[in-house]
Design an enzyme around this catalytic site. Structure first.
Site, short mmCIF file in Angstrom:
data_model
loop_
_atom_site.label_atom_id
_atom_site.label_comp_id
_atom_site.label_asym_id
_atom_site.label_seq_id
_atom_site.Cartn_x
_atom_site.Cartn_y
_atom_site.Cartn_z
N LYS A 141 41.70 7.61 51.32
CA LYS A 141 41.50 6.78 52.50
C LYS A 141 40.33 5.84 52.35
O LYS A 141 40.21 4.86 53.09
CB LYS A 141 41.30 7.65 53.76
CG LYS A 141 42.40 8.66 54.00
CD LYS A 141 43.78 8.03 53.99
CE LYS A 141 44.87 9.07 54.00
NZ LYS A 141 44.94 9.91 52.77
N CYS A 144 42.51 11.52 41.61
CA CYS A 144 43.73 12.10 41.06
C CYS A 144 44.44 11.11 40.13
O CYS A 144 44.64 9.95 40.48
CB CYS A 144 44.66 12.52 42.19
SG CYS A 144 43.98 13.82 43.25
N GLU A 158 48.74 15.12 55.91
CA GLU A 158 49.64 15.16 54.76
C GLU A 158 50.16 16.58 54.59
O GLU A 158 49.51 17.54 54.96
CB GLU A 158 48.93 14.70 53.49
CG GLU A 158 48.58 13.22 53.51
CD GLU A 158 47.89 12.77 52.23
OE1 GLU A 158 47.61 13.63 51.37
OE2 GLU A 158 47.63 11.57 52.10
N SER A 163 51.37 13.40 50.78
CA SER A 163 50.50 13.00 49.69
C SER A 163 51.30 12.18 48.69
O SER A 163 52.51 12.33 48.55
CB SER A 163 49.95 14.25 48.98
OG SER A 163 49.41 13.92 47.74
#
Length: 574
Positions: A131, A201, A451, A477
């Site tokens: 975010k 990630c 999520e 996600s």
């Protein structure tokens, strides 16, 4: 570098540095060791989302120092500050996820307030986790001061038993362990190996999706969003951004000159072409909103529908962000799309040149298979698809990258919270062929539009990924895979059709035709709506409550203020 003289009579910092009446303001700057020359140079905010919550953000403070050196070398005065980040991987699967989307608004708001309060002339923003990227870009467009976005970079892939792994594998391993497909010892080994470095990630989850957007939309320097966090070349990109921001001040090139409708279409194109996160369908409308551009979920879905899927990236494909960078980076992907006729090449960027000019020297790399030409796509339409129908009048979104079956029909199995559903999944109480419904998790109803990665990954780990479908008014996600539909609107909390479903109602999903419907007549839906009653929210005070009072629908980006169409004067012109 030659010292440049800037005319501050039209820059915001004149309000704190110029003239006899600003002596008290200047005294604070002298107290921090600034020289007279530095005080009268443009003041550049260097905002980072650094924190110790997760590897996504841990390298941002170091990278900010390289930005500051670049600013100083080009006759600017950098002023560093931090804002918050809520890291989705840590917040996932519990009440902490209610904070995630709210944090996007807090990031944008806090950067705005810091910039306004101290009258900074330009902004270089560094972000790492999901975010924080759209939050920082939203602030840039809202303020409309010269701005450059910097992604902190992705994590390196881990290695487990000789194969490359990411955090996605760990989430899915939880489901595998629950059904006896993985031992606790192997799960322990995997969790220690999956995340070997700093960085966000590594696959095309939300962080890397929005990083790809940052280059495609024109707010980031070419190649800068692709380099992994541990690579020392990141410091060169950061220093270059610090130098370049001074050029943007001199040229008066601002975010709203860059973030146009065409630029937003370019951004949506790279999301679809890379099999990116469905969250982009929430964040692109929110960024557009800051510029006063109407670009909702349905507008994003149109771009997704016409764009070929050409980047073979996880979770639906084989590769991670490091592989894309080493194959040629985001510019290689954009070059393929530009030559295929899918990008607007005339859009301005923070280089001071257009997309086409930035890509002019990019050569196709024949020695890689991460990105394909648009004439040889992985699939002819994008990796993300928009849906609508009587179950989703305001739209819904699904990632189809890597999926084989694109239609599904089955009886509804309804849950009013993610926790209820996750308990059923872990208890192996879900049946083949069911359409799992998780509702009251939308922007207002959650609140915060959580999520559902813990639930979807557990399903996949149990081998149920292609045997059930899941729909929610919450989010997924970027690591989610399987037939999972999010952003269903209107949400249950405002009486949307998803809140009227009962166990056993037959739901039809068609990602080819773009439809999501329930086999109920309009009359039956109206009768159920007549007796429906809103649920009392769990959170009734604090920041999350404030978000719920103001938030718009997912269709328009779950935004919380009137946006660029409100008619007020942007900070840059005050």
């Amino acid at each position: 570098m030659t010292t440049r003289i800037f005319d501050k009579t039209r820059l915001p910092s004149r309000h704190v540095t110029e003239g006899p009446s600003k002596a008290p303001h200047r005294s604070y700057l002298y107290a921090m060791g600034l020289t007279t020359e530095q005080i009268h140079q443009p003041l550049v905010g260097v905002a980072s989302c650094w924190n110790e919550a997760a590897p996504c953000n841990i390298s941002l403070m170091r990278q900010a120092q390289a930005v500051k050196k670049g600013v100083a070398s080009a006759s600017g005065t950098p002023r560093e500050f931090c804002t918050i980040t809520v890291t989705d991987g840590i917040a996932m699967g519990h009440q902490g996820m209610k904070s995630s989307l709210v944090s996007r608004e807090v990031i944008a708001d806090s950067v705005e307030l810091t910039m306004r309060g101290h009258a900074y002339d330009a902004l270089v923003g560094l972000a790492g986790c999901d975010k924080s990227l759209p939050g920082m870009m939203m602030a840039m467009v809202r303020l409309n001061v010269p701005s450059i976005f910097i992604y902190g970079g992705s994590i390196l892939p881990g290695t487990f038993k000789g194969r490359q792994v990411t955090i996605q594998d760990v989430f899915e391993a939880v489901g595998m362990q629950a059904v006896g497909r993985m031992s606790l010892d192997d799960l322990d080994e995997l969790e220690k190996a999956a995340c070997p470095s700093a960085g966000a990630c590594g696959a095309q989850f939300t962080a890397n999706t929005m990083a790809t957007v940052s280059e495609a939309i024109g707010l980031a320097l070419p190649y800068s969003a692709g380099a992994p966090a541990p690579y020392e070349i990141r410091d060169r990109f950061c220093a270059a951004a610090g130098e370049k921001i001074m050029d943007l001040i001199a040229l008066n090139i601002r975010p709203r000159d860059i973030v146009t409708r065409k630029a937003l279409e370019n951004a949506a194109t790279v999301v679809a072409a890379s099999g990116g996160s469905t969250n982009a369908a929430l964040h692109l409308p929110a960024i557009a909103h800051e510029a006063g551009i109407d670009f909702d979920l349905f507008e994003v879905a149109k771009i997704f529908h016409r764009t070929p899927y050409i980047a073979d990236l996880k979770p639906g494909g084989r590769y991670v962000a490091k592989d894309l960078f080493e194959a040629g980076g985001i510019p290689l992907l954009m070059k393929a799309l530009l030559e295929g006729g899918y990008l607007h090449g005339d859009c301005m960027t923070v280089t001071g040149r257009t997309i086409a000019e930035n890509l002019a020297s990019v050569q196709w790399n024949e020695g890689q298979d991460v990105v394909r030409l648009t004439t040889e796509p992985l699939s002819p339409t994008g990796g993300v698809v928009g849906l609508s129908g009587n179950l989703a009048p305001d739209g819904a979104i699904v990632k189809v990258a890597g999926m084989k079956a694109l239609t599904f029909s089955g009886p509804a199995r309804c849950f009013d919270t993610e926790e209820e559903c996750f308990a059923a999944v872990q208890g192996k109480a879900i049946k083949d062929g069911e359409v799992i419904v998780i509702r009251y998790e939308g922007p207002r109803g959650g609140p915060g539009m959580r999520e559902m990665l813990s639930t979807t990954a557990a399903l996949y780990g149990q081998g149920m990924g292609d045997k059930v479908a899941l729909i929610t008014d919450g989010r997924f996600s970027g690591a989610t895979r399987g037939f999972c539909i999010g952003h269903v609107g209107p949400e249950a909390a405002v009486g949307g059709p998803i809140g009227l479903l009962k166990d056993g109602d037959i739901i039809d999903i068609d990602a080819v035709a773009g439809t999501l419907s329930v086999r109920l007549s309009d009359e039956e839906l109206a009768a159920r709506r007549a007796v429906w009653k809103p649920r009392l929210p769990e959170i009734r005070s604090g920041a999350i409550w404030k978000f719920a009072q103001n938030v718009s629908s997912a269709r328009t980006g779950a935004v919380t203020h009137p946006g660029g169409n409100a008619g007020d004067t942007p900070f840059a012109d005050v």
